[in-house]
Design an enzyme around this catalytic site. Structure first.
Site, mmCIF file in Angstrom:
data_model
loop_
_atom_site.group_PDB
_atom_site.id
_atom_site.type_symbol
_atom_site.label_atom_id
_atom_site.label_comp_id
_atom_site.label_asym_id
_atom_site.label_seq_id
_atom_site.Cartn_x
_atom_site.Cartn_y
_atom_site.Cartn_z
ATOM 1 N N ASN A 34 -10.594 -86.616 -88.827
ATOM 2 C CA ASN A 34 -10.320 -87.162 -87.489
ATOM 3 C C ASN A 34 -9.209 -86.368 -86.808
ATOM 4 O OD1 ASN A 34 -11.900 -89.694 -86.622
ATOM 5 N ND2 ASN A 34 -11.501 -90.060 -88.789
ATOM 6 N N MET A 91 -3.405 -94.743 -94.698
ATOM 7 C CA MET A 91 -3.821 -95.864 -95.551
ATOM 8 C C MET A 91 -2.662 -96.809 -95.886
ATOM 9 S SD MET A 91 -6.935 -95.216 -95.565
ATOM 10 C CE MET A 91 -7.642 -96.309 -96.786
ATOM 11 N N LEU A 129 1.321 -101.121 -91.432
ATOM 12 C CA LEU A 129 2.636 -100.934 -90.823
ATOM 13 C C LEU A 129 3.232 -102.282 -90.442
ATOM 14 C CD1 LEU A 129 1.523 -97.847 -88.771
ATOM 15 C CD2 LEU A 129 3.234 -97.831 -90.606
ATOM 16 N N ASN A 157 -5.566 -97.001 -83.782
ATOM 17 C CA ASN A 157 -6.127 -96.824 -85.120
ATOM 18 C C ASN A 157 -7.642 -96.704 -85.008
ATOM 19 O OD1 ASN A 157 -6.136 -96.774 -88.020
ATOM 20 N ND2 ASN A 157 -6.847 -98.892 -88.003
ATOM 21 N N HIS A 191 -11.107 -97.535 -87.334
ATOM 22 C CA HIS A 191 -11.588 -98.212 -88.543
ATOM 23 C C HIS A 191 -13.093 -97.979 -88.669
ATOM 24 C CE1 HIS A 191 -11.695 -101.067 -91.794
ATOM 25 N NE2 HIS A 191 -12.803 -101.542 -91.258
HETATM 26 C C1 GRF Z 1 -11.994 -92.554 -91.584
HETATM 27 O O1 GRF Z 1 -13.229 -93.069 -91.996
HETATM 28 C C2 GRF Z 1 -11.231 -93.574 -90.779
HETATM 29 O O2 GRF Z 1 -12.048 -94.425 -90.028
HETATM 30 C C3 GRF Z 1 -10.526 -94.370 -91.833
HETATM 31 O O3 GRF Z 1 -10.165 -93.429 -92.817
HETATM 32 C C4 GRF Z 1 -11.054 -92.314 -92.754
HETATM 33 C C5 GRF Z 1 -10.210 -91.090 -92.561
HETATM 34 O O4 GRF Z 1 -10.959 -89.915 -92.648
HETATM 35 N N1 GRF Z 1 -9.422 -95.101 -91.270
HETATM 36 P P1 GRF Z 1 -10.293 -88.536 -92.261
HETATM 37 O O5 GRF Z 1 -9.022 -88.404 -93.082
HETATM 38 O O6 GRF Z 1 -10.002 -88.545 -90.794
HETATM 39 O O7 GRF Z 1 -11.292 -87.490 -92.630
#
Ligand code: GRF
Length: 208
Positions: free
Chosen positions: A17, A93, A96, A110, A112
Site C-alpha cells: 500500500n 499492525m 493506537l 486506515n 482494512h
Molecule cells: C493490507 O491488506 C491492509 O489492508 C492491512 O494490512 C495489509 C498491508 O499490506 N491493513 P501491505 O503491507 O500494504 O502490503
C-alpha cells in the site's frame, strides 16, 4: 492555497500500500509529499521501499519502549519532526491509543481488508472464508478511538469465489486496496470529505 500537505506513512511489513501511495504521489494524483515512513519492526520491507524511493524512514521498535505511551510519544514526535499533516496507516499492525488519535484529530486514515463493519480484526480474509460470505473488499476509514470503527470514506468490493483460499482472496482485495487508498487520500487532500456523524459525504470534484 493550503500549505503543502505532508504524509506520514506507518507500516509494519510488506508495504505494498505504501508503494501504491508513493506511485500516486509521483504521478501527481496525490498532491502531497511523503515526509517519513515509520515502522514498528526493523525488518519491515516498507523500510526498503522507502529507501529505494529516497524517502526518510525510521524504525521505532516497539520492543525498545517499556510502555505503549512511550512508544507512541516517539511516533508522534517523529511525525511532528517531519512536518506530517496526515497520518496514513498502511498495514500498521498496532492499535493506537486515544493519545495518538488526539495528536492528529481527523487526520489519521486506515485501510482494512474487508467491508467494515463486517470482519474487523487481524484475520479478515480467514474470517470471511469461514463465514461463507460471497462478497468482500476493503475499507478506507478515518481512525477514531475504537478498532476499525471510524467513519468510512470509501469501500471497494470484490467477489469471493468458489475455491478461494486466504491467499487468493487477499490478492484480489489487495488489488482494490491499491486503487482505493490513493483515491481516498486524494479526496481528503482536495478538501472534498465532510464528516457528518458516521457518514462521510464526498463533494463533487471540478471535473465531475
Ligand atoms: C493490507 O491488506 C491492509 O489492508 C492491512 O494490512 C495489509 C498491508 O499490506 N491493513 P501491505 O503491507 O500494504 O502490503
Amino acid at each position: 492555497m493550503a500549505e503543502k500537505e505532508v504524509l506520514g506513512v506507518l507500516c509494519s511489513g510488506r508495504g505494498t500500500n505504501l508503494q501504491s501511495i508513493m506511485a500516486a504521489v509521483a504521478s501527481g494524483q496525490i498532491r502531497a509529499e511523503i515526509g517519513v515512513v515509520l515502522t514498528d519492526k526493523p525488518d519491515a520491507m516498507a523500510l526498503r521501499r522507502a529507501e529505494e524511493a529516497g524517502i526518510a524512514r525510521l524504525c521505532v521498535d516497539r520492543r525498545a519502549y517499556d510502555t505503549r505511551q512511550a512508544f507512541e510519544e516517539r511516533l508522534v514526535a517523529e511525525l511532528r519532526a517531519h512536518g506530517v499533516t496526515l497520518v496514513v496507516l498502511a498495514g500498521f499492525m498496532r492499535i493506537l491509543s486515544p493519545y495518538f488519535v488526539h495528536a492528529f484529530p481527523g487526520r489519521i486514515l486506515n485501510i482494512h481488508p474487508s467491508l467494515l463493519p463486517s470482519f474487523g480484526g487481524a484475520h479478515a480474509h480467514r474470517d470471511v472464508l469461514a463465514y461463507g460470505a460471497k462478497v468482500s473488499g476493503c475499507t478506507v476509514h478515518f481512525v477514531d478511538e475504537g478498532m476499525d470503527s471510524g467513519p468510512i470514506i470509501l469501500q471497494e468490493a470484490v467477489p469471493v469465489l468458489d475455491g478461494d483460499d486466504e491467499e487468493r482472496l487477499a490478492a484480489r482485495v489487495l488489488a482494490r486496496e491499491h486503487v482505493g487508498y490513493p483515491r481516498a487520500i486524494e479526496l481528503l487532500l482536495e478538501g472534498r470529505l465532510r464528516v457528518e456523524g458516521r457518514r462521510v459525504v464526498i463533494a463533487a470534484g471540478q471535473k465531475e
